[in-house]
Every structure is written in C-alpha cells, then in structure tokens.
Scaffold this motif. Structure first.
Motif, PDB file in Angstrom:
ATOM      1  N   ARG A 121       0.858  -1.162   0.066  1.00 54.97           N
ATOM      2  CA  ARG A 121      -0.054  -0.115  -0.110  1.00 54.97           C
ATOM      3  C   ARG A 121       0.974   1.357   0.074  1.00 54.97           C
ATOM      4  O   ARG A 121       0.803   2.346  -0.511  1.00 54.97           O
ATOM      5  N   THR A 133      -3.507  -7.777  -4.887  1.00 53.92           N
ATOM      6  CA  THR A 133      -2.952  -8.271  -3.512  1.00 53.92           C
ATOM      7  C   THR A 133      -2.531  -9.789  -3.679  1.00 53.92           C
ATOM      8  O   THR A 133      -2.344 -10.619  -2.757  1.00 53.92           O
ATOM      9  N   GLU A 134      -2.682 -10.304  -4.912  1.00 54.72           N
ATOM     10  CA  GLU A 134      -2.435 -11.633  -5.195  1.00 54.72           C
ATOM     11  C   GLU A 134      -1.528 -11.665  -6.647  1.00 54.72           C
ATOM     12  O   GLU A 134      -1.790 -11.144  -7.492  1.00 54.72           O
ATOM     13  N   HIS A 313       6.031  -7.490  -2.676  1.00 51.49           N
ATOM     14  CA  HIS A 313       4.977  -6.189  -2.022  1.00 51.49           C
ATOM     15  C   HIS A 313       5.198  -5.307  -3.272  1.00 51.49           C
ATOM     16  O   HIS A 313       4.307  -4.522  -3.743  1.00 51.49           O
ATOM     17  N   ALA A 316       3.146  -6.105  -6.262  1.00 53.65           N
ATOM     18  CA  ALA A 316       1.915  -6.081  -6.287  1.00 53.65           C
ATOM     19  C   ALA A 316       1.508  -4.564  -6.256  1.00 53.65           C
ATOM     20  O   ALA A 316       0.553  -4.307  -6.602  1.00 53.65           O
ATOM     21  N   GLU A 352      -2.786  -7.703   4.688  1.00 56.61           N
ATOM     22  CA  GLU A 352      -3.065  -6.382   5.028  1.00 56.61           C
ATOM     23  C   GLU A 352      -2.710  -5.885   6.345  1.00 56.61           C
ATOM     24  O   GLU A 352      -3.100  -5.276   7.371  1.00 56.61           O
TER      25      GLU A 352
END
Ligand code: MG
Length: 368
Positions: A121, A133-134, A313, A316, A352
């Motif tokens: 994020r 997120t995947e 991360h 994504a 998250e």
C-alpha cells in the motif's frame, strides 16, 4: 523517529532439490538477515543471499559492508525522510547491492510499520488502482539431463504451477531438445519461460531461439541469452527473433535499465532487489518502465521469505510489473518465519498487516 540499532544474523534453510543453472549449483539458502530498530522499539527485517556469480557479493563482503560502512553511516539518523537514509547508505559504499538491499528492505519494512501500512500500500500510493493483492509466480526447472527436466516439469504442473521457468544455456541444440521434450510432456497449456543465464553466444542465441520458434514450442520469453555486459549482442538477439527478450543480469541499476530501454537492447526487464540494491532503486526503474511502456518481471535470487516477500510487495504495488519469478520460498524445504505473505502453490497472497508482515524470525542477532 531515530534509527537506534542495526543487527545481523543468519538463517540456513535446505532446498527441496539442488538449484542448477548455467552459472552454479546450490543446495541450501544460507542468507544474512538484518534487523533495523527505531527508538520506539519498532523493527524492520531485511535479507540478502550471497550470489557471488551474479552480484559479486559474498557472505563475508555483505557482512563487512553492513558492519563497517552502512551501519555506522545510518545509525542515529532520523527515519524520515527515508530518501536521506538511502542517500547516506549510497554514499557510504559503492556497489555492494546485496548488502544495501538487505538494509533497504529492513528500512522499508520499518518505515511502512511506522505508517501502519502494508508495504504494498505504501509503494502503490501514487496509483492505488493498479495495486493487486495476489501474484502468481513461476517455478524454476533446473538445467539437467532432458529426462530429469521433463520429470521436474511434470511434477511442477501437478503441484499447480502454470508457469515454468526452464533453465537452459548449456548447448543450443541440446537446449532445443530439452524444451521440445518438456513441451511434449506437459502439453500446450502451461506457459514456458526460458532462461539461458548468459549461456549462449549471440549467433547461438539467435539460432536456438529461431529453432524453438520454428518448432512451435510456444515460448513466452527468453531471459538473458548472452553475457551480461554484451549489450550489443543482446540488442542483436532482440532484433533478430520474434520471441520477447528479457534482460536480467544486464540490468542492475536504474541507468542499466534506462540504457536497455533507450537502445531497445531487450523487450522486458527483470528487476531483482539484490541487483538494484533494494526497493528504493527498483522504484526508479518502475517509474522509467511506466514512462517507456516497458513491462517488468519481479525476480529473486535463491532467497527465503523476507526478501522475496519484499519483492512481492513491490510487484503487487506497481502496474509495470506484470510477471513474478518469486519461487524462492517454494524451493525451500521449510518456512521458519511467522507472518508475511502466504505462498500457496503458485499463488502469493499479500496480507493487510503493516510492513512486509513478518513478525518473527528464528535467528540469533548480533548488534553491529
Ligand atoms: Mg535470470
């Protein structure tokens, strides 16, 4: 908030089977871990593997770079602006990208935790609509005798992997045979990526890739066909085959990536945090890739879950990263960490939770 403590430790995780490429054979992940703690006790974790044949970084050199150069330069600094900490690290020592990556990853983990944000994020703030997120990773098929590679490929597909990264680069004609037999055994559905790890000459690369094209082996891309410093050769191969060419060992820095894009020496770029020196420089490559409309892969060395997850991360968070080669944790016999992304077959699911998400690390740390 000040950076108060920098510690290092080691982990040793056996691999399910030895990892073999045109460059090396490895049977355990023996990586250095870095823990960076802020004055309120919040900590971040980073990791670096010694990949001497690619980065030039050994276990001893990574440890020395952190102990004698990087740690003294950043200890006591304010965490914010993070830019300044990164600049101090860059100024402290040239090259040594794996050591820098380990500390950079720990700093980003720590920074994201202090903001209460999952790292993806934080990194995806400029274009949150692009965040996923995947991820789906490929899995490496080591270069061996053809029969063994066919067996490994069948097993990978049975284990749920839809994308195989087949290591070649050990004799062009033999490589065509390897890929032909694998394709025959697994059918046309799984995606095949080929990685020559610099193992071909320019002429051999063109000949071999064209032979694979003529045989309709359906290759998604070919990674690093020729020697890393041979930009001319890479450019020649890219211009003379239809299959997209992915630059890996040729791209460490932002400047390398820019040169590849400007000279069209390859179609695609493989970003690995151990080559870029961490997330900070990788983000610059992503910005350039966005500008030039170039797709990237997020890759890893033989790493365990800490640094591979940092790459996940980033993958994504950024839209230019359309391919993931993050099979490190899948190649390990065990997962010694608590928390972090879930690696379920080919899927990587990002949590998250703040930072990278890893909360416990089974290593004895020593302050440096
Ligand atoms: Mg590669």
């Amino acid at each position: 908030m000040k950076i108060t403590k920098i510690e290092i430790g080691y982990i040793d995780i056996p691999l399910v089977t030895p990892f073999k490429t045109a460059l090396r054979t490895v049977s355990t992940v023996n990586d250095l871990l870095v823990k960076v703690t802020a004055e309120d006790g919040t900590f971040g974790i980073g990791e670096a593997p010694p990949t001497a044949v690619i980065t030039g970084d050994t276990k001893e050199s990574i440890e020395a770079a952190i102990r004698y150069y990087i740690a003294p330069a950043i200890r006591g600094m304010e965490l914010e602006p993070l830019e300044d900490v990164m600049a101090a690290m860059e100024k402290a020592i040239a090259k040594n990208t794996s050591a820098k990556a380990a500390v950079d990853i720990a700093l980003y983990d720590l920074y994201a935790k202090t903001k209460g944000l999952p790292l993806f994020r934080l990194l995806g703030q400029k274009a949150p609509e692009k965040i996923e997120t995947e991820l789906e990773t490929d899995i490496t098929i080591s270069v061996n005798e053809t029969e063994e590679m066919v067996r490994d490929s069948i097993r990978a597909v049975e284990n749920g992997f839809r994308i195989l990264k087949v290591k070649v680069g050990k004799g062009g004609e033999k490589d065509v045979e390897r890929v032909r037999e694998i394709r025959k055994a697994i059918g046309n559905d799984p995606i095949l990526r080929i990685d020559a790890n610099q193992g071909w000459t320019t002429a051999e690369a063109v000949r071999t890739i064209q032979a694979m094209e003529d045989a309709s082996l359906i290759i998604e891309l070919v990674e690093q066909p020729v020697n890393y410093h041979d930009f001319k050769g890479l450019q020649y191969v890219t211009a003379h085959v239809d299959t997209p060419i992915l630059a890996d060992e040729s791209v460490f820095s932002y400047e390398d990536a820019l040169r590849i894009m400007e000279e069209h020496a390859a179609d695609l770029i493989n970003i690995k945090l151990m080559k870029t020196g961490g997330i900070h420089e990788a983000v610059r490559i992503c910005d350039a890739a966005d500008k030039n409309d170039v797709q990237c892969m997020i890759g890893c060395m033989l790493e365990s879950k800490v640094s591979v997850s940092a790459g996940a991360h980033l993958g994504a968070a950024r839209g230019c990263i359309t391919m993931a080669d993050l099979d490190g944790p899948s190649l390990c016999k065990e997962d010694p960490y608590t928390g972090g992304p879930d690696y379920v077959g080919a899927k990587i699911l990002l949590p998250e939770t703040p930072g990278i998400g890893i909360t416990e690390v089974p290593a004895a740390f020593e302050e440096v």
